[in-house]
Design a protein around this motif. Structure first.
Motif, PDB file in Angstrom:
ATOM      1  N   PRO A  26      78.781  -9.270  42.899  1.00 25.18           N
ATOM      2  CA  PRO A  26      80.033 -10.124  42.591  1.00 25.18           C
ATOM      3  C   PRO A  26      80.109 -11.338  43.077  1.00 25.18           C
ATOM      4  N   VAL A  27      79.271 -11.710  43.942  1.00 24.83           N
ATOM      5  CA  VAL A  27      78.916 -13.145  44.594  1.00 24.83           C
ATOM      6  C   VAL A  27      78.248 -14.042  43.317  1.00 24.83           C
ATOM      7  N   PHE A  28      77.031 -13.286  42.873  1.00 26.85           N
ATOM      8  CA  PHE A  28      76.238 -13.979  41.768  1.00 26.85           C
ATOM      9  C   PHE A  28      77.546 -14.156  40.520  1.00 26.85           C
ATOM     10  N   THR A  46      78.945  -2.273  32.474  1.00 28.09           N
ATOM     11  CA  THR A  46      78.029  -1.426  31.878  1.00 28.09           C
ATOM     12  C   THR A  46      78.940  -0.780  30.970  1.00 28.09           C
ATOM     13  N   GLY A  47      78.613  -0.724  29.846  1.00 26.13           N
ATOM     14  CA  GLY A  47      79.463   0.197  28.649  1.00 26.13           C
ATOM     15  C   GLY A  47      78.625   0.979  27.961  1.00 26.13           C
ATOM     16  N   ASP A  48      79.318   1.890  26.768  1.00 24.43           N
ATOM     17  CA  ASP A  48      78.636   2.513  26.212  1.00 24.43           C
ATOM     18  C   ASP A  48      77.590   1.851  25.175  1.00 24.43           C
ATOM     19  N   ASN A  49      76.764   2.383  24.278  1.00 25.33           N
ATOM     20  CA  ASN A  49      76.085   1.891  23.266  1.00 25.33           C
ATOM     21  C   ASN A  49      76.582   1.455  21.802  1.00 25.33           C
ATOM     22  N   SER A  50      77.998   1.539  21.897  1.00 24.99           N
ATOM     23  CA  SER A  50      78.567   1.596  20.609  1.00 24.99           C
ATOM     24  C   SER A  50      78.541   0.055  20.049  1.00 24.99           C
ATOM     25  N   HIS A  51      78.247  -0.084  18.790  1.00 26.19           N
ATOM     26  CA  HIS A  51      78.133  -1.345  18.080  1.00 26.19           C
ATOM     27  C   HIS A  51      79.633  -2.210  18.298  1.00 26.19           C
ATOM     28  N   LEU A  52      79.472  -3.445  18.883  1.00 26.52           N
ATOM     29  CA  LEU A  52      80.651  -4.203  19.312  1.00 26.52           C
ATOM     30  C   LEU A  52      81.137  -4.811  18.249  1.00 26.52           C
ATOM     31  N   LEU A  53      80.597  -5.054  16.899  1.00 26.95           N
ATOM     32  CA  LEU A  53      81.220  -5.794  15.677  1.00 26.95           C
ATOM     33  C   LEU A  53      81.587  -4.941  14.756  1.00 26.95           C
ATOM     34  N   LEU A  54      81.026  -3.564  14.824  1.00 30.61           N
ATOM     35  CA  LEU A  54      81.165  -2.528  13.677  1.00 30.61           C
ATOM     36  C   LEU A  54      82.204  -1.568  14.072  1.00 30.61           C
ATOM     37  N   LYS A  73      80.210  -1.568  39.954  1.00 34.01           N
ATOM     38  CA  LYS A  73      79.309  -2.912  39.625  1.00 34.01           C
ATOM     39  C   LYS A  73      79.805  -3.561  38.506  1.00 34.01           C
ATOM     40  N   ASN A  74      81.172  -3.536  38.065  1.00 33.79           N
ATOM     41  CA  ASN A  74      81.827  -4.296  36.979  1.00 33.79           C
ATOM     42  C   ASN A  74      82.584  -5.495  37.822  1.00 33.79           C
ATOM     43  N   ASN A  75      82.402  -6.465  37.042  1.00 32.12           N
ATOM     44  CA  ASN A  75      83.175  -7.759  37.466  1.00 32.12           C
ATOM     45  C   ASN A  75      84.106  -8.420  36.389  1.00 32.12           C
TER      46      ASN A  75
END
Length: 245
Positions: free
Chosen positions: A146-148, A173-181, A205-207
């Protein structure tokens, strides 16, 4: 007829002189050919149109050798500074090939041909391998801290005629689904849903910076890489265009 020693020496010296002249002539010819080739190569490289003074010099040579090169990316606080490529024939090509089109485990930073190359789409996705030595997109994992995240929020995309400045508002960190399709982003309702899905991400670890106002008419740049702890997930850095020029 007896030939004097003086004449023999003179003949030897003449032969040596002729040999040296031939050698020097050949050397000068080869050197001139080399200089001509260097000049032609420099002219070929300089013929690549670049108006942006921020663009690294290396871009011209890479572009001259490979037309798939079309931009450059830099990420604040990291050593990420690489050309951006896009293949029109094979979207996965630069996953395993470098900008010189040589087979490479590190691959290249690239977009798929679903995206335009001027970054005017609602969502542009750039992919890169997460290398163990931190190269390519390996350093994106620094954003789990989070600092970075708070201290390093700018991404610069350099195009031949301008520099685009993006502000990072989410890393997760998310799943490997295609962001555009996975949805039709030409529809406003789906663009709004995409934004909402980002801010609904959960994880230690999500920000997420929910103070950033992101709307369906904004331009989003997503950086996507693998995560070493889970081969079925992707580490995503989401950013919004703040300045172009």
């Amino acid at each position: 007829m007896k030939i004097s020693a003086k004449k023999i020496i003179t003949c030897i010296l003449l032969v040596i002189c002729l040999f040296l002249c031939a050698f020097i002539g050949f050397y000068l010819y080869e050197r001139q050919q080399e200089l001509n080739a260097q000049r032609e190569e420099q002219e070929r490289i300089m013929a690549v149109p670049v108006e942006n003074p921020d663009m690294p010099e290396e871009y011209r040579k890479l572009k001259a050798d490979n037309p798939d090169v079309y931009g450059w990316i830099m990420v604040e606080g990291t050593d990420i500074s690489y050309p951006i490529l896009q293949s029109q024939e094979d979207n996965a090509f630069y996953l395993n090939y470098n900008p010189e089109k040589q087979e490479s485990e590190a691959g290249s930073i690239f977009s798929e041909n679903y995206n335009s190359q001027d970054f005017t789409d609602f969502l542009t996705v750039l992919y890169g391998n997460c290398m163990e030595d931190g190269s390519m997109f390996g350093e994106l994992l620094n954003y789990e801290d989070p600092v970075f995240f708070e201290e390093n929020r700018e991404i610069k995309v350099l195009l031949p005629d301008k520099t685009l400045h993006y502000y990072i508002f989410a890393t997760y960190t998310g799943d490997n689904s295609h962001l555009l399709l996975t949805r039709d982003l030409s529809k406003e309702e789906n663009r709004n849903r995409y934004i909402s899905d980002i801010f609904r991400q959960r994880g230690l670890k999500n920000n997420l910076d929910k103070s950033v106002d992101v709307g369906p008419d904004d331009k989003i740049l997503a950086l996507s890489t693998g995560h070493p702890t889970d081969p079925d997930s992707r580490f995503i850095v989401q950013s919004i265009l703040r300045k172009s020029g």
